[in-house]
Design an enzyme around this catalytic site. Structure first.
Site, mmCIF file in Angstrom:
data_model
loop_
_atom_site.group_PDB
_atom_site.id
_atom_site.type_symbol
_atom_site.label_atom_id
_atom_site.label_comp_id
_atom_site.label_asym_id
_atom_site.label_seq_id
_atom_site.Cartn_x
_atom_site.Cartn_y
_atom_site.Cartn_z
ATOM 1 N N ASP A 230 0.842 -1.197 0.000
ATOM 2 C CA ASP A 230 0.000 0.000 0.000
ATOM 3 C C ASP A 230 0.878 1.248 0.000
ATOM 4 O O ASP A 230 2.037 1.230 0.444
ATOM 5 C CB ASP A 230 -0.920 0.017 1.213
ATOM 6 C CG ASP A 230 -2.006 -1.053 1.134
ATOM 7 O OD1 ASP A 230 -2.389 -1.424 0.006
ATOM 8 O OD2 ASP A 230 -2.471 -1.507 2.193
ATOM 9 N N TYR A 296 4.251 -9.468 7.490
ATOM 10 C CA TYR A 296 3.955 -8.071 7.791
ATOM 11 C C TYR A 296 4.100 -7.823 9.284
ATOM 12 O O TYR A 296 3.808 -8.701 10.102
ATOM 13 C CB TYR A 296 2.510 -7.726 7.407
ATOM 14 C CG TYR A 296 2.115 -8.067 5.994
ATOM 15 C CD1 TYR A 296 2.140 -7.101 4.996
ATOM 16 C CD2 TYR A 296 1.689 -9.355 5.657
ATOM 17 C CE1 TYR A 296 1.760 -7.405 3.696
ATOM 18 C CE2 TYR A 296 1.302 -9.665 4.369
ATOM 19 C CZ TYR A 296 1.342 -8.686 3.389
ATOM 20 O OH TYR A 296 0.970 -8.998 2.116
ATOM 21 N N TYR A 368 -5.421 -9.656 2.110
ATOM 22 C CA TYR A 368 -5.511 -8.230 2.441
ATOM 23 C C TYR A 368 -5.381 -8.069 3.956
ATOM 24 O O TYR A 368 -6.275 -8.472 4.715
ATOM 25 C CB TYR A 368 -6.831 -7.647 1.956
ATOM 26 C CG TYR A 368 -6.958 -7.559 0.456
ATOM 27 C CD1 TYR A 368 -6.385 -6.491 -0.245
ATOM 28 C CD2 TYR A 368 -7.651 -8.516 -0.272
ATOM 29 C CE1 TYR A 368 -6.502 -6.380 -1.619
ATOM 30 C CE2 TYR A 368 -7.785 -8.423 -1.652
ATOM 31 C CZ TYR A 368 -7.205 -7.359 -2.326
ATOM 32 O OH TYR A 368 -7.329 -7.255 -3.689
#
Length: 411
Positions: A230, A296, A368
Site C-alpha cells: 500500500d 507483515y 488483504y
C-alpha cells in the site's frame, strides 16, 4: 511441376526470385533466384522452346524488389548506428499490391510450397546487413528489429527492452509503487496536479528508473513487482522482488554492481535496491504469476480498552485460519468484485505500544492485511474486529518479507 511453371509464366514476366519462391520447399542448397533460373531452363527444355532469361524491370509480382537489397541493407545499417546491439532481425512491410499478386498465384494454382516475398526479403537483407555491420541475425531473441517499409521508402527500428532483477526497499510512506495518472485530468495536466499529470509526485518505479534511464539512454523504465505494498506502507526487511524493464535503450552494456550503486545514490533515502541479475520478459511473467507468502508487522488500534491477553487470545484464533475476503471497498474501483479465500499461515502479538498492539502476520499471497484486522464492514470474515466484537484497524503497516522467484506475489 513444369506444367505449373508453364502456367505461372503465362501470367506475365516474373523474375527468377519470385518464380523460385513459388517452389521454395523443392530441393536444398539453392537460393530462390537459382531455383527460379533452373526452373526456367527446365521449362524451355521440356517444352522445346528457346530459353529466354528474365529481363530486368518487368516482374509483375515484385517490380524487381530484390535488385534493391544492397540499398535496403545500407539503409538498415544506417538506421541502427548509435544503437548498441549484437543481434538483430529484419522485418518487411510489403506493399498491398505485391502481397495480392503473389497470393493470387498461390490461390489460382493451389501451390503448397511457396515462400512469402517478405520472408525472402528478410533473409537476404539480413545477410547483407550482417556483412555490413558484423552483427548477427537472431530471429528468436533480437536486440533490434529493423522493419523495411517498402511503400514509404523508410526503415523503422524497434529496440528490445533491457531487463534487470532485484529487490527494492521503500523507506518512506506515501509513495506508490508505480506512476499514477492524476485522477482529475487522467494524466493530461491540470491545476489540481500542478500540471504534472501525476496523482503523486513520484513513485518507487520512477525513483529506481531515474539512473538507468540516463545510463542506458532509455525512454522510460517500467517496474514489474512481485505484488505491491500500500502507498502508506513501507517495504523493509529483505525487500520486494522486482524486474525493471528499460524501454527503447540505446545502450545495453553496464556493470550490474555499478548500476545498483547508481540507483541507490539517486533514490536515497526514500528507496534502495539490491540487484541480483540481468533478466528477461519470461521472468516478468513468472514474477506476476507466482504467489508467495508475505510477512507483515502491523500496528493495530482497537477502540475499546482491551487487555493484552484478550488480544492475544483473539489473534490466536486467526492462526492457520482460512479467510473469505470480498474485494475490499478501497480497491473495488479497480479490481473485480470477487470473494477470495486466503490463509493466515501464522500470526502473533509482539507487544503493546502506547495503547496500540504490534502484530506480525505471515499470510498467503493475496491476503488483504488491513481488512483481516478491520473486517471491512463484513466483507472479510473472520477478522480480528469480528472476533473481538469491537472495531479495530491498522494504523501502520510494514512489509518485512516477500518470497522471491519462483514463488512471488502480493497484495
Amino acid at each position: 511441376m513444369l506444367e505449373l511453371v508453364n502456367a505461372i509464366l503465362e501470367y506475365g514476366d516474373i523474375c527468377d526470385h519470385c518464380l523460385g519462391r513459388l517452389f521454395a520447399k523443392k530441393s536444398f542448397g539453392l537460393t530462390n533466384e537459382e531455383r527460379g533460373r533452373s526452373l526456367r531452363i527446365a521449362h524451355s527444355l521440356a517444352y522445346n522452346i528457346p530459353y529466354k532469361p528474365y529481363e530486368k524491370g518487368t516482374c509483375w509480382v515484385c517490380n524487381d524488389l530484390f535488385d534493391t537489397i544492397p540499398y535496403w541493407a545500407e539503409k538498415a545499417a544506417a538506421a541502427v548506428q548509435g544503437i548498441e546491439h549484437e543481434t538483430f532481425v529484419i522485418g518487411t512491410r510489403v506493399p498491398p499490391m505485391m502481397a495480392e499478386s503473389e497470393e493470387m498465384l498461390w490461390s489460382d494454382l493451389s501451390l503448397d510450397n511457396p515462400e512469402p516475398l517478405k520472408s525472402e526479403m528478410n533473409r537476404e537483407v539480413g545477410k547483407a546487413v550482417s556483412a555490413l555491420t558484423g552483427k548477427h541475425g537472431n530471429p528468436k531473441n533480437p536486440e533490434v528489429t529493423i522493419v523495411l517499409n517498402i511503400a514509404d521508402d523508410c526503415v523503422e527500428v524497434q529496440i528490445a527492452s533491457l531487463y534487470f532483477y532485484g529487490r527494492y526497499l521503500k523507506y518512506e510512506r506515501g509513495i506508490p509503487q508505480t506512476h499514477w495518472d492524476c485522477r482529475a485530468c487522467k494524466g493530461k495536466g491540470c491545476e489540481i496536479c500542478n500540471f504534472t499529470g501525476k496523482q503523486y509526485p513520484t513513485s518507487v518505479e520512477e525513483l529506481i528508473a531515474e539512473a538507468p534511464k540516463r545510463i542506458f539512454a532509455s525512454d522510460c523504465g517500467v517496474l514489474h513487482g512481485a505484488g505491491r505494498e500500500d502507498i502508506d506502507a513501507v517495504m523493509i526487511g529483505t525487500g520486494r522482488p522486482f524486474v525493471m524493464e528499460m524501454q527503447n535503450p540505446k545502450k545495453r552494456t553496464f556493470d550490474l554492481k555499478e548500476l545498483e550503486n547508481a540507483i541507490n545514490a539517486s533514490a536515497n533515502p526514500r528507496v534502495g535496491v539490491v540487484l541480483e541479475s540481468w533478466s528477461d520478459k519470461k521472468t516478468v511473467e513468472m514474477l506476476k504469476s507466482n504467489k508467495g507468502h508475505k510477512t507483515y508487522r502491523i500496528l493495530v488500534s482497537i477502540d475499546d480498552r482491551i487487555s493484552l491477553e484478550t488480544v492475544q487470545n483473539a489473534v490466536s484464533k486467526l492462526k492457520g485460519a482460512w479467510i473469505d475476503q470480498r474485494t475490499p471497498e478501497r480497491v473495488s474501483h479497480r479490481r473485480a468484485d470477487l470473494v477470495r479465500k486466503r490463509q493466515v499461515i501464522d500470526i502473533g502479538v509482539l507487544g503493546e505500544e502506547n495503547g496500540l498492539y504490534r502484530l506480525e502476520v505471515l499470510g498467503e499471497g493475496g491476503l488483504y492485511i488491513k481488512e483481516l484486522v478491520s473486517g471491512d464492514g463484513g466483507r472479510t470474515t473472520p477478522s480480528l474486529a469480528e472476533i473481538l466484537a469491537v472495531p479495530a484497524k491498522v494504523v501502520e503497516l510494514d512489509v518485512v518479507q516477500v518470497d522471491g522467484l519462483p514463488n512471488s506475489g502480493d497484495e
